[in-house]
Design a protein around this motif. Sequence first.
Motif, PDB file in Angstrom:
ATOM      1  N   ALA A 220      -0.133  -3.012   8.972  1.00  0.00           N
ATOM      2  CA  ALA A 220      -1.048  -2.071   9.620  1.00  0.00           C
ATOM      3  C   ALA A 220      -0.689  -0.643   9.246  1.00  0.00           C
ATOM      4  CB  ALA A 220      -0.988  -2.253  11.133  1.00  0.00           C
ATOM      5  N   ALA A 221       0.581  -0.402   8.902  1.00  0.00           N
ATOM      6  CA  ALA A 221       1.033   0.927   8.479  1.00  0.00           C
ATOM      7  C   ALA A 221       2.385   0.782   7.801  1.00  0.00           C
ATOM      8  CB  ALA A 221       1.135   1.881   9.666  1.00  0.00           C
ATOM      9  N   VAL A 222       2.699   1.767   6.973  1.00  0.00           N
ATOM     10  CA  VAL A 222       4.015   1.883   6.353  1.00  0.00           C
ATOM     11  C   VAL A 222       4.667   3.149   6.906  1.00  0.00           C
ATOM     12  CG1 VAL A 222       5.278   2.258   4.194  1.00  0.00           C
ATOM     13  CG2 VAL A 222       3.349   0.652   4.257  1.00  0.00           C
ATOM     14  N   VAL A 223       5.882   3.004   7.397  1.00  0.00           N
ATOM     15  CA  VAL A 223       6.611   4.128   7.976  1.00  0.00           C
ATOM     16  C   VAL A 223       7.832   4.399   7.105  1.00  0.00           C
ATOM     17  CG1 VAL A 223       7.649   5.087  10.072  1.00  0.00           C
ATOM     18  CG2 VAL A 223       5.914   3.277  10.252  1.00  0.00           C
ATOM     19  N   ALA A 224       7.927   5.603   6.553  1.00  0.00           N
ATOM     20  CA  ALA A 224       9.024   5.941   5.643  1.00  0.00           C
ATOM     21  C   ALA A 224       9.903   7.019   6.253  1.00  0.00           C
ATOM     22  CB  ALA A 224       8.473   6.406   4.303  1.00  0.00           C
ATOM     23  N   PHE A 225      11.198   6.927   5.963  1.00  0.00           N
ATOM     24  CA  PHE A 225      12.179   7.806   6.586  1.00  0.00           C
ATOM     25  C   PHE A 225      12.833   8.771   5.604  1.00  0.00           C
ATOM     26  CE2 PHE A 225      11.435   4.531   9.595  1.00  0.00           C
ATOM     27  CZ  PHE A 225      11.657   5.098  10.842  1.00  0.00           C
TER      28      PHE A 225
ATOM     29  N   SER B 216       4.234   5.008  -2.461  1.00  0.00           N
ATOM     30  CA  SER B 216       3.316   5.002  -3.603  1.00  0.00           C
ATOM     31  C   SER B 216       2.402   3.784  -3.563  1.00  0.00           C
ATOM     32  CB  SER B 216       4.121   5.019  -4.908  1.00  0.00           C
ATOM     33  OG  SER B 216       3.265   4.991  -6.028  1.00  0.00           O
ATOM     34  N   ALA B 217       2.965   2.626  -3.236  1.00  0.00           N
ATOM     35  CA  ALA B 217       2.153   1.410  -3.136  1.00  0.00           C
ATOM     36  C   ALA B 217       1.165   1.520  -1.980  1.00  0.00           C
ATOM     37  CB  ALA B 217       3.061   0.196  -2.945  1.00  0.00           C
ATOM     38  N   ALA B 218       1.597   2.118  -0.875  1.00  0.00           N
ATOM     39  CA  ALA B 218       0.708   2.268   0.280  1.00  0.00           C
ATOM     40  C   ALA B 218      -0.462   3.190  -0.043  1.00  0.00           C
ATOM     41  CB  ALA B 218       1.495   2.805   1.471  1.00  0.00           C
ATOM     42  N   PHE B 219      -0.200   4.291  -0.754  1.00  0.00           N
ATOM     43  CA  PHE B 219      -1.283   5.194  -1.138  1.00  0.00           C
ATOM     44  C   PHE B 219      -2.296   4.474  -2.022  1.00  0.00           C
ATOM     45  CE2 PHE B 219       2.073   8.804  -0.961  1.00  0.00           C
ATOM     46  CZ  PHE B 219       1.927   8.898   0.405  1.00  0.00           C
ATOM     47  N   ALA B 220      -1.791   3.681  -2.971  1.00  0.00           N
ATOM     48  CA  ALA B 220      -2.679   2.986  -3.910  1.00  0.00           C
ATOM     49  C   ALA B 220      -3.553   1.956  -3.204  1.00  0.00           C
ATOM     50  CB  ALA B 220      -1.852   2.314  -5.002  1.00  0.00           C
TER      51      ALA B 220
END
Length: 387
Positions: free
Chosen positions: A94-99, A109-113
Amino acid sequence: MTSGRHYVLAAGGTGGHMVPAAALAAELMRRGHSVALISDERGVRFPDLFDGIETHVVPASRFSGGPLGWLRALRTMAKGRKQARKLYRQFRPAAVVAFGGYASMPALSAAFAMKVPTVIHEQNAVLGRVNRLVAGKVDAIATSYEQVARLKPGHEAKVHLTGNPVREAVLELRLRPYPPLEEEGIFRVLVTGGSQGASVLSQVVPDGLALLPVHFRRRLQVTHQARVEDIDEVRRKYAEHGIPAEIATYLPDLPERLAWAHIVIARAGASTIAELTAAGRPAILVPLPSATDDHQTANAREISAAGGARTIPQRAFTAQELAKQIQKLGLDPEGLAHAAACARSVGRPDAVRDLADLVESIDADWASAGMGRAEPVKIAQGGEAFA
Protein backbone atom coordinates in the motif's frame (compact mmCIF):
# COMPACT_ATOMS: atom_id res chain seq x y z
CA MET A 1 -8.21 -0.61 13.11
CA THR A 2 -7.98 -0.54 9.34
CA SER A 3 -8.09 -3.74 7.31
CA GLY A 4 -4.71 -5.42 6.96
CA ARG A 5 -2.44 -3.97 4.29
CA HIS A 6 1.06 -4.67 3.07
CA TYR A 7 3.85 -2.15 3.71
CA VAL A 8 7.48 -2.12 2.66
CA LEU A 9 10.07 -0.38 4.83
CA ALA A 10 13.46 0.55 3.34
CA ALA A 11 16.39 1.18 5.66
CA GLY A 12 20.01 0.23 5.93
CA GLY A 13 23.43 1.06 7.25
CA THR A 14 23.45 2.42 10.79
CA GLY A 15 21.21 2.03 13.80
CA GLY A 16 19.99 5.57 13.18
CA HIS A 17 18.03 4.24 10.20
CA MET A 18 17.27 0.74 11.46
CA VAL A 19 15.91 1.48 14.96
CA PRO A 20 13.02 3.77 13.88
CA ALA A 21 12.23 1.39 11.02
CA ALA A 22 12.00 -1.50 13.48
CA ALA A 23 9.76 0.52 15.80
CA LEU A 24 7.42 1.37 12.92
CA ALA A 25 7.38 -2.26 11.74
CA ALA A 26 6.28 -3.42 15.20
CA GLU A 27 3.52 -0.80 15.37
CA LEU A 28 2.17 -1.58 11.89
CA MET A 29 2.08 -5.30 12.67
CA ARG A 30 0.33 -4.56 15.96
CA ARG A 31 -2.35 -2.86 13.86
CA GLY A 32 -2.83 -5.98 11.76
CA HIS A 33 -0.68 -5.13 8.74
CA SER A 34 2.03 -7.16 6.99
CA VAL A 35 5.51 -5.68 6.76
CA ALA A 36 8.55 -6.47 4.61
CA LEU A 37 11.99 -4.90 4.97
CA ILE A 38 14.32 -3.93 2.16
CA SER A 39 17.86 -3.33 3.41
CA ASP A 40 21.52 -3.75 2.59
CA GLU A 41 24.05 -6.16 4.03
CA ARG A 42 24.92 -3.79 6.88
CA GLY A 43 21.33 -3.25 7.92
CA VAL A 44 20.50 -6.90 8.49
CA ARG A 45 23.37 -7.36 10.94
CA PHE A 46 21.59 -5.67 13.84
CA PRO A 47 20.55 -8.47 16.21
CA ASP A 48 16.88 -8.95 17.12
CA LEU A 49 15.57 -5.76 15.48
CA PHE A 50 13.59 -7.44 12.71
CA ASP A 51 12.98 -10.93 14.04
CA GLY A 52 10.02 -12.52 12.28
CA ILE A 53 9.86 -9.88 9.53
CA GLU A 54 10.28 -10.80 5.88
CA THR A 55 13.62 -9.27 4.91
CA HIS A 56 15.12 -8.69 1.46
CA VAL A 57 18.73 -7.62 0.89
CA VAL A 58 19.00 -5.72 -2.40
CA PRO A 59 22.10 -4.26 -4.06
CA ALA A 60 22.81 -0.60 -3.31
CA SER A 61 25.90 1.57 -3.50
CA ARG A 62 27.22 5.02 -2.66
CA PHE A 63 27.85 7.45 -5.51
CA SER A 64 31.56 8.04 -4.99
CA GLY A 65 34.90 7.40 -6.65
CA GLY A 66 34.56 9.66 -9.66
CA PRO A 67 32.88 8.84 -12.99
CA LEU A 68 33.78 5.14 -12.88
CA GLY A 69 32.49 4.85 -9.33
CA TRP A 70 29.26 6.59 -10.26
CA LEU A 71 28.79 4.23 -13.21
CA ARG A 72 29.29 1.21 -10.97
CA ALA A 73 26.85 2.67 -8.45
CA LEU A 74 24.22 3.22 -11.14
CA ARG A 75 24.54 -0.37 -12.29
CA THR A 76 24.26 -1.61 -8.71
CA MET A 77 21.22 0.58 -8.07
CA ALA A 78 19.58 -0.68 -11.26
CA LYS A 79 19.96 -4.26 -10.02
CA GLY A 80 18.46 -3.30 -6.67
CA ARG A 81 15.57 -1.48 -8.36
CA LYS A 82 14.82 -4.55 -10.46
CA GLN A 83 14.69 -6.77 -7.38
CA ALA A 84 12.47 -4.29 -5.54
CA ARG A 85 10.02 -4.16 -8.46
CA LYS A 86 9.80 -7.94 -8.43
CA LEU A 87 9.00 -7.84 -4.71
CA TYR A 88 6.30 -5.20 -5.21
CA ARG A 89 4.57 -7.27 -7.86
CA GLN A 90 4.33 -10.13 -5.36
CA PHE A 91 3.79 -8.18 -2.13
CA ARG A 92 1.61 -5.36 -3.58
CA PRO A 93 2.46 -2.75 -0.91
CA ALA A 94 0.00 0.00 0.00
CA ALA A 95 3.04 2.26 0.53
CA VAL A 96 6.82 2.22 0.73
CA VAL A 97 8.38 3.97 3.72
CA ALA A 98 12.08 4.86 3.45
CA PHE A 99 14.37 6.03 6.23
CA GLY A 100 17.13 7.71 4.25
CA GLY A 101 20.58 6.62 3.16
CA TYR A 102 21.65 5.17 -0.15
CA ALA A 103 20.26 1.75 0.81
CA SER A 104 16.74 3.16 0.42
CA MET A 105 17.25 4.36 -3.15
CA PRO A 106 16.44 1.11 -5.04
CA ALA A 107 13.21 0.70 -3.07
CA LEU A 108 12.13 4.29 -3.72
CA SER A 109 13.11 4.20 -7.38
CA ALA A 110 11.01 1.07 -7.92
CA ALA A 111 8.09 2.65 -6.06
CA PHE A 112 8.20 5.77 -8.25
CA ALA A 113 8.25 3.64 -11.40
CA MET A 114 5.28 1.54 -10.25
CA LYS A 115 3.36 4.51 -8.78
CA VAL A 116 3.35 3.04 -5.28
CA PRO A 117 2.72 5.77 -2.66
CA THR A 118 5.87 6.77 -0.76
CA VAL A 119 6.81 8.27 2.59
CA ILE A 120 10.29 9.28 3.71
CA HIS A 121 11.25 9.68 7.35
CA GLU A 122 14.08 12.03 8.31
CA GLN A 123 15.66 11.29 11.67
CA ASN A 124 18.03 14.26 11.75
CA ALA A 125 17.58 18.01 12.04
CA VAL A 126 19.12 18.39 8.57
CA LEU A 127 17.44 16.68 5.63
CA GLY A 128 19.80 13.95 4.41
CA ARG A 129 21.21 13.88 0.89
CA VAL A 130 19.08 10.99 -0.39
CA ASN A 131 15.96 12.46 1.20
CA ARG A 132 16.74 15.83 -0.40
CA LEU A 133 17.08 14.09 -3.75
CA VAL A 134 13.66 12.42 -3.56
CA ALA A 135 11.71 14.97 -1.50
CA GLY A 136 9.99 16.43 -4.56
CA LYS A 137 8.72 13.01 -5.69
CA VAL A 138 7.43 11.42 -2.49
CA ASP A 139 3.88 11.78 -1.16
CA ALA A 140 4.81 12.67 2.42
CA ILE A 141 7.86 13.70 4.43
CA ALA A 142 7.93 12.80 8.14
CA THR A 143 10.36 14.79 10.29
CA SER A 144 11.74 14.34 13.78
CA TYR A 145 12.39 18.00 14.62
CA GLU A 146 10.32 21.16 14.48
CA GLN A 147 13.15 22.91 12.65
CA VAL A 148 14.66 21.06 9.69
CA ALA A 149 17.46 22.48 7.56
CA ARG A 150 17.77 21.78 3.82
CA LEU A 151 14.01 21.31 3.52
CA LYS A 152 12.67 23.41 0.66
CA PRO A 153 9.76 25.77 1.46
CA GLY A 154 7.89 24.35 -1.52
CA HIS A 155 7.63 21.01 0.26
CA GLU A 156 5.90 22.36 3.39
CA ALA A 157 2.47 21.07 2.38
CA LYS A 158 3.57 17.44 2.62
CA VAL A 159 5.72 17.73 5.75
CA HIS A 160 4.50 16.07 8.95
CA LEU A 161 6.21 16.46 12.32
CA THR A 162 6.02 12.96 13.83
CA GLY A 163 9.19 12.65 15.86
CA ASN A 164 11.71 9.83 15.75
CA PRO A 165 10.33 6.43 16.89
CA VAL A 166 12.22 4.61 19.63
CA ARG A 167 12.04 1.09 20.94
CA GLU A 168 9.17 0.22 23.26
CA ALA A 169 11.64 -0.62 26.04
CA VAL A 170 12.98 2.95 25.91
CA LEU A 171 9.52 4.49 25.72
CA GLU A 172 8.56 2.66 28.90
CA LEU A 173 11.25 4.59 30.77
CA ARG A 174 8.96 7.65 30.71
CA LEU A 175 6.92 5.85 33.35
CA ARG A 176 9.95 5.51 35.63
CA PRO A 177 11.24 8.46 37.69
CA TYR A 178 14.72 9.88 37.32
CA PRO A 179 16.92 7.97 39.80
CA PRO A 180 17.48 10.05 42.94
CA LEU A 181 21.05 11.26 43.45
CA GLU A 182 22.03 11.41 47.09
CA GLU A 183 24.85 13.65 48.22
CA GLU A 184 27.22 10.77 48.91
CA GLY A 185 25.48 8.16 46.78
CA ILE A 186 26.66 6.38 43.65
CA PHE A 187 26.88 8.59 40.55
CA ARG A 188 26.12 6.47 37.48
CA VAL A 189 27.57 7.46 34.12
CA LEU A 190 26.62 5.88 30.79
CA VAL A 191 28.99 6.45 27.87
CA THR A 192 27.81 5.50 24.39
CA GLY A 193 28.90 6.43 20.91
CA GLY A 194 25.83 4.99 19.19
CA SER A 195 25.75 1.84 17.08
CA GLN A 196 29.29 2.46 15.78
CA GLY A 197 30.95 3.61 18.99
CA ALA A 198 33.13 6.72 19.23
CA SER A 199 36.88 6.65 19.73
CA VAL A 200 37.05 10.22 21.04
CA LEU A 201 34.84 9.28 23.99
CA SER A 202 37.16 6.38 24.78
CA GLN A 203 40.19 8.67 24.59
CA VAL A 204 38.80 11.47 26.75
CA VAL A 205 36.22 10.14 29.22
CA PRO A 206 38.41 7.85 31.41
CA ASP A 207 41.05 10.58 31.80
CA GLY A 208 38.40 13.23 32.41
CA LEU A 209 36.74 11.23 35.17
CA ALA A 210 40.16 10.60 36.70
CA LEU A 211 40.58 14.38 37.19
CA LEU A 212 37.59 14.55 39.53
CA PRO A 213 38.29 15.02 43.26
CA VAL A 214 38.96 11.73 45.03
CA HIS A 215 35.75 11.82 47.08
CA PHE A 216 33.70 12.26 43.89
CA ARG A 217 35.69 9.73 41.87
CA ARG A 218 34.98 7.07 44.49
CA ARG A 219 31.25 7.52 43.90
CA LEU A 220 31.44 6.77 40.18
CA GLN A 221 29.96 3.73 38.49
CA VAL A 222 30.54 3.72 34.73
CA THR A 223 29.17 1.74 31.81
CA HIS A 224 31.13 2.46 28.65
CA GLN A 225 30.35 1.25 25.14
CA ALA A 226 33.57 1.25 23.13
CA ARG A 227 34.72 0.26 19.68
CA VAL A 228 36.40 -3.14 19.36
CA GLU A 229 39.74 -1.54 18.54
CA ASP A 230 39.55 0.71 21.63
CA ILE A 231 38.23 -1.64 24.28
CA ASP A 232 41.53 -2.96 25.70
CA GLU A 233 42.96 0.55 26.13
CA VAL A 234 39.73 1.81 27.71
CA ARG A 235 39.70 -1.09 30.14
CA ARG A 236 43.34 -0.41 31.04
CA LYS A 237 42.68 3.29 31.68
CA TYR A 238 39.74 2.74 34.01
CA ALA A 239 41.70 0.12 35.96
CA GLU A 240 44.70 2.43 36.20
CA HIS A 241 42.50 5.24 37.56
CA GLY A 242 40.69 2.92 39.99
CA ILE A 243 37.26 3.73 38.54
CA PRO A 244 34.69 0.90 38.56
CA ALA A 245 33.62 0.46 34.94
CA GLU A 246 31.90 -2.09 32.77
CA ILE A 247 33.15 -1.89 29.18
CA ALA A 248 31.50 -3.58 26.21
CA THR A 249 31.29 -3.17 22.45
CA TYR A 250 27.53 -3.74 22.46
CA LEU A 251 24.93 -3.18 25.17
CA PRO A 252 21.89 -5.39 24.52
CA ASP A 253 20.25 -4.02 27.67
CA LEU A 254 20.85 -0.36 26.81
CA PRO A 255 17.32 0.73 27.88
CA GLU A 256 17.94 -0.63 31.38
CA ARG A 257 21.33 1.08 31.51
CA LEU A 258 19.63 4.30 30.45
CA ALA A 259 17.05 3.84 33.20
CA TRP A 260 19.60 3.96 36.02
CA ALA A 261 22.01 6.51 34.50
CA HIS A 262 22.31 9.89 36.19
CA ILE A 263 24.04 11.32 33.14
CA VAL A 264 24.86 10.15 29.63
CA ILE A 265 27.97 11.11 27.67
CA ALA A 266 27.31 10.51 24.00
CA ARG A 267 27.44 11.51 20.39
CA ALA A 268 24.40 13.42 19.09
CA GLY A 269 23.02 10.87 16.65
CA ALA A 270 19.30 11.02 15.95
CA SER A 271 18.43 7.80 17.79
CA THR A 272 20.52 8.81 20.81
CA ILE A 273 18.72 12.15 21.09
CA ALA A 274 15.32 10.49 20.62
CA GLU A 275 16.07 8.01 23.40
CA LEU A 276 17.43 10.66 25.79
CA THR A 277 14.33 12.82 25.34
CA ALA A 278 11.94 9.87 25.50
CA ALA A 279 13.46 8.63 28.76
CA GLY A 280 14.28 12.05 30.21
CA ARG A 281 18.01 11.74 30.85
CA PRO A 282 20.47 14.65 30.96
CA ALA A 283 23.52 14.42 28.75
CA ILE A 284 26.86 15.80 27.69
CA LEU A 285 26.83 15.64 23.90
CA VAL A 286 29.85 15.60 21.61
CA PRO A 287 28.60 15.89 18.01
CA LEU A 288 30.53 13.99 15.35
CA PRO A 289 32.31 16.78 13.42
CA SER A 290 32.50 14.78 10.18
CA ALA A 291 28.76 14.05 10.08
CA THR A 292 27.19 15.06 6.78
CA ASP A 293 26.12 18.73 6.87
CA ASP A 294 27.15 18.77 10.56
CA HIS A 295 23.73 17.28 11.31
CA GLN A 296 24.69 16.05 14.80
CA THR A 297 25.30 19.61 15.95
CA ALA A 298 21.86 20.49 14.62
CA ASN A 299 20.35 17.45 16.35
CA ALA A 300 21.64 18.66 19.71
CA ARG A 301 20.10 22.14 19.37
CA GLU A 302 16.62 21.40 20.77
CA ILE A 303 17.58 19.40 23.86
CA SER A 304 20.43 21.80 24.68
CA ALA A 305 18.24 24.89 24.30
CA ALA A 306 15.68 23.29 26.61
CA GLY A 307 18.34 22.76 29.30
CA GLY A 308 18.47 18.98 29.03
CA ALA A 309 22.02 18.70 27.68
CA ARG A 310 25.32 20.48 27.35
CA THR A 311 26.88 20.38 23.89
CA ILE A 312 30.68 20.39 23.63
CA PRO A 313 32.26 20.60 20.16
CA GLN A 314 34.81 17.81 19.70
CA ARG A 315 37.66 20.33 19.38
CA ALA A 316 36.86 21.56 22.91
CA PHE A 317 36.16 18.12 24.37
CA THR A 318 39.17 17.63 26.65
CA ALA A 319 39.63 15.73 29.88
CA GLN A 320 39.77 19.03 31.78
CA GLU A 321 36.53 20.35 30.22
CA LEU A 322 34.71 17.09 30.88
CA ALA A 323 35.84 16.99 34.51
CA LYS A 324 34.63 20.56 34.99
CA GLN A 325 31.20 19.82 33.54
CA ILE A 326 30.75 16.53 35.42
CA GLN A 327 31.72 18.13 38.74
CA LYS A 328 29.24 20.98 38.24
CA LEU A 329 26.43 18.55 37.50
CA GLY A 330 27.31 15.98 40.14
CA LEU A 331 27.42 18.56 42.94
CA ASP A 332 23.94 19.83 42.10
CA PRO A 333 21.44 16.94 42.42
CA GLU A 334 18.44 19.25 42.08
CA GLY A 335 19.89 20.86 38.97
CA LEU A 336 20.60 17.44 37.47
CA ALA A 337 17.02 16.30 38.12
CA HIS A 338 15.80 19.53 36.53
CA ALA A 339 17.95 18.84 33.45
CA ALA A 340 16.38 15.39 33.24
CA ALA A 341 12.93 16.97 33.25
CA CYS A 342 14.02 19.43 30.57
CA ALA A 343 15.26 16.59 28.37
CA ARG A 344 11.95 14.79 28.85
CA SER A 345 9.99 17.92 27.96
CA VAL A 346 11.18 17.87 24.34
CA GLY A 347 10.58 14.15 23.83
CA ARG A 348 7.96 12.98 21.34
CA PRO A 349 6.65 9.78 22.91
CA ASP A 350 3.88 9.39 20.32
CA ALA A 351 6.31 9.34 17.39
CA VAL A 352 5.68 5.76 16.32
CA ARG A 353 1.91 6.17 16.63
CA ASP A 354 1.95 9.39 14.60
CA LEU A 355 4.22 7.93 11.94
CA ALA A 356 2.05 4.83 11.63
CA ASP A 357 -1.05 7.03 11.34
CA LEU A 358 0.63 8.95 8.54
CA VAL A 359 1.65 5.78 6.71
CA GLU A 360 -1.87 4.37 6.96
CA SER A 361 -3.23 7.57 5.45
CA ILE A 362 -1.04 7.26 2.35
CA ASP A 363 -3.10 5.25 -0.11
CA ALA A 364 -3.46 5.70 -3.86
CA ASP A 365 -6.42 8.08 -3.60
CA TRP A 366 -4.65 10.21 -1.00
CA ALA A 367 -1.51 10.41 -3.10
CA SER A 368 -3.30 11.35 -6.34
CA ALA A 369 -5.35 14.03 -4.56
CA GLY A 370 -2.29 15.45 -2.76
CA MET A 371 -4.10 15.66 0.56
CA GLY A 372 -2.94 14.97 4.09
CA ARG A 373 -2.88 16.13 7.67
CA ALA A 374 0.33 18.12 7.52
CA GLU A 375 1.47 19.64 10.78
CA PRO A 376 3.42 22.90 10.42
CA VAL A 377 7.18 22.49 10.51
CA LYS A 378 9.61 25.38 10.60
CA ILE A 379 12.13 25.41 7.77
CA ALA A 380 15.57 26.08 9.19
CA GLN A 381 17.79 28.34 7.17
CA GLY A 382 21.08 26.83 6.08
CA GLY A 383 21.59 24.40 8.98
CA GLU A 384 24.08 26.60 10.86
CA ALA A 385 26.34 25.04 13.46
CA PHE A 386 25.83 25.92 17.10
CA ALA A 387 27.51 25.16 20.37
